[in-house]
Scaffold this motif. Sequence first.
Motif, PDB file in Angstrom:
ATOM      1  N   LEU A 144       4.646  56.932  28.592  1.00 53.93           N
ATOM      2  CA  LEU A 144       5.362  56.012  29.480  1.00 53.93           C
ATOM      3  C   LEU A 144       5.875  54.803  28.720  1.00 53.93           C
ATOM      4  O   LEU A 144       7.008  54.355  28.923  1.00 53.93           O
ATOM      5  CB  LEU A 144       4.439  55.573  30.620  1.00 53.93           C
ATOM      6  N   TRP A 145       5.043  54.260  27.841  1.00 51.62           N
ATOM      7  CA  TRP A 145       5.440  53.084  27.068  1.00 51.62           C
ATOM      8  C   TRP A 145       6.442  53.423  25.966  1.00 51.62           C
ATOM      9  O   TRP A 145       7.220  52.559  25.530  1.00 51.62           O
ATOM     10  CB  TRP A 145       4.194  52.440  26.437  1.00 51.62           C
ATOM     11  N   THR A 146       6.437  54.681  25.524  1.00 52.44           N
ATOM     12  CA  THR A 146       7.271  55.074  24.385  1.00 52.44           C
ATOM     13  C   THR A 146       8.681  55.487  24.785  1.00 52.44           C
ATOM     14  O   THR A 146       9.659  55.187  24.082  1.00 52.44           O
ATOM     15  CB  THR A 146       6.586  56.249  23.637  1.00 52.44           C
ATOM     16  N   LEU A 147       8.830  56.184  25.895  1.00 56.50           N
ATOM     17  CA  LEU A 147      10.110  56.779  26.281  1.00 56.50           C
ATOM     18  C   LEU A 147      11.298  55.812  26.262  1.00 56.50           C
ATOM     19  O   LEU A 147      12.378  56.170  25.760  1.00 56.50           O
ATOM     20  CB  LEU A 147       9.988  57.424  27.672  1.00 56.50           C
ATOM     21  N   PRO A 148      11.182  54.593  26.798  1.00 57.30           N
ATOM     22  CA  PRO A 148      12.361  53.703  26.807  1.00 57.30           C
ATOM     23  C   PRO A 148      12.860  53.312  25.421  1.00 57.30           C
ATOM     24  O   PRO A 148      13.999  52.859  25.273  1.00 57.30           O
ATOM     25  CB  PRO A 148      11.856  52.476  27.581  1.00 57.30           C
ATOM     26  N   PHE A 149      12.018  53.489  24.395  1.00 52.23           N
ATOM     27  CA  PHE A 149      12.397  53.062  23.046  1.00 52.23           C
ATOM     28  C   PHE A 149      12.967  54.200  22.203  1.00 52.23           C
ATOM     29  O   PHE A 149      13.456  53.964  21.096  1.00 52.23           O
ATOM     30  CB  PHE A 149      11.176  52.462  22.329  1.00 52.23           C
ATOM     31  N   VAL A 150      12.889  55.422  22.696  1.00 54.64           N
ATOM     32  CA  VAL A 150      13.372  56.563  21.922  1.00 54.64           C
ATOM     33  C   VAL A 150      14.893  56.498  21.795  1.00 54.64           C
ATOM     34  O   VAL A 150      15.608  56.424  22.779  1.00 54.64           O
ATOM     35  CB  VAL A 150      12.958  57.891  22.580  1.00 54.64           C
ATOM     36  N   GLU A 151      15.365  56.540  20.543  1.00 50.74           N
ATOM     37  CA  GLU A 151      16.795  56.535  20.245  1.00 50.74           C
ATOM     38  C   GLU A 151      17.082  57.541  19.138  1.00 50.74           C
ATOM     39  O   GLU A 151      16.285  57.681  18.216  1.00 50.74           O
ATOM     40  CB  GLU A 151      17.249  55.130  19.817  1.00 50.74           C
ATOM     41  N   PRO A 152      18.204  58.223  19.178  1.00 51.97           N
ATOM     42  CA  PRO A 152      19.174  58.255  20.277  1.00 51.97           C
ATOM     43  C   PRO A 152      18.633  59.033  21.469  1.00 51.97           C
ATOM     44  O   PRO A 152      17.716  59.852  21.323  1.00 51.97           O
ATOM     45  CB  PRO A 152      20.373  58.968  19.645  1.00 51.97           C
ATOM     46  N   LYS A 153      19.200  58.799  22.634  1.00 54.28           N
ATOM     47  CA  LYS A 153      18.725  59.458  23.851  1.00 54.28           C
ATOM     48  C   LYS A 153      18.939  60.967  23.797  1.00 54.28           C
ATOM     49  O   LYS A 153      18.316  61.714  24.560  1.00 54.28           O
ATOM     50  CB  LYS A 153      19.436  58.879  25.072  1.00 54.28           C
TER      51      LYS A 153
END
Length: 419
Positions: A84-93
């Motif tokens: 949950l904490w990691t997903l928003p930071f994953v790049e590129p989508k």
Amino acid sequence: MEFEERSFDDILSGLKDPPTAKRRDPRAIRLAAVTSAVLDVVGDATPSKVYARSVTALEGTLTTESTSYSGTIATQIALLELLLWTLPFVEPKAILNATLPLTSRVLRALVASSNEGAAAMDSSMDELGGVNALLRWVCRVAGILLQQLNPKQIDEQVVKEFFMGTLIALFQDRRPKVRKAAHNSVVEVLTAEQRLPLIVRTTSHYVHSALVMTLKATKKEQHEDYQELLHLFSFLERTMIYLNFSQLGADVMELLAFWLQQSPPSTSSDFVATSKVKENTPKILAMGAVFSLVLVVLEDDSEQKRVKLDEFAPRVLASLLQAKPSLVFCAGAAEYEILQKSQMAYGQLIIVACSRLLGSNVELARKLLPLSIQTILTLAKPSDRDPDDTIIANTLMVELTQLLRTQIPFLLTNCSVAN
């Protein structure tokens, strides 16, 4: 959770080394251990690597025979929180889009396992641990993941299977907190700035099917699960305007119109057998939930929704005025307090619908306003059971007076109410 306020490194540090107040919390200890283990494996702790390793670790737990909270389930919960904490930071989508088949399979498997006998027994009574907590974390992760996907790169079949196998699968779960978590996650996905059209269509179809089945069951006088309807209406209060509003608005009003046309459950006598009251109470509650749902929708003052709501208001008003509230809410149909609340919502809905009509359709407003006022007066009439109870009258008369005062220039110019 405010992801934008902290860097990914700060978040990982907080997960590995929890605050002093949480250092005795078994869940915080487990999360710190799992985070440290994942970081030891990935080495360079980039969001993409932590995400990939967390999903792989979750997949590994599915083959573990132990299902006790102190073992596998606790580890799964910790991995889900890390995700949950990691997903928003994953790049590129695009990484999330490309790996969705695996992530979907793992999260759907967690949901499916909750229906197995051994797992079902491993739930705490307060729903804070075991499978209950696991499913709530699945809902939160599924919601965040859907918000991170690039709409232009998705495989619609994969996304739909993921959505249906996680959030929709838990939409009518018997566990209140799990069901609420599923509802909240779907609300967040539907109200996000960048929402997937596929999710809008799929959710709309699901709700439409549920309402159509309810109407069919009602017409055949089959058993209706009013409790599930109450949950569905509560969800729609927050989302209907974002879904296929035209279709769902028609479904809701068709169901309400049929209920309002049905014969009263009792005679005009104040005395009704207790069994009859209990039998009709769920339906009155469901009708009240519809009033509340439509009231919330019509009170929305967003400019981008104005046209849809202005078109919807006449249908609502026509349905309410064609019914006979004195029969629908006759004494003894349900508990007095429930009837009182429903009558008040009925009247408030008429007033709100009139307000919209006065600002959008002058000719129709001129025709329906006198009948609307007459219906409000009928609803405000004190009950024979308690002639001194003026709660409904006070509330409706105040709101009606406010409406008339704000519309006096319009009324004097366009509506000959006195005539």
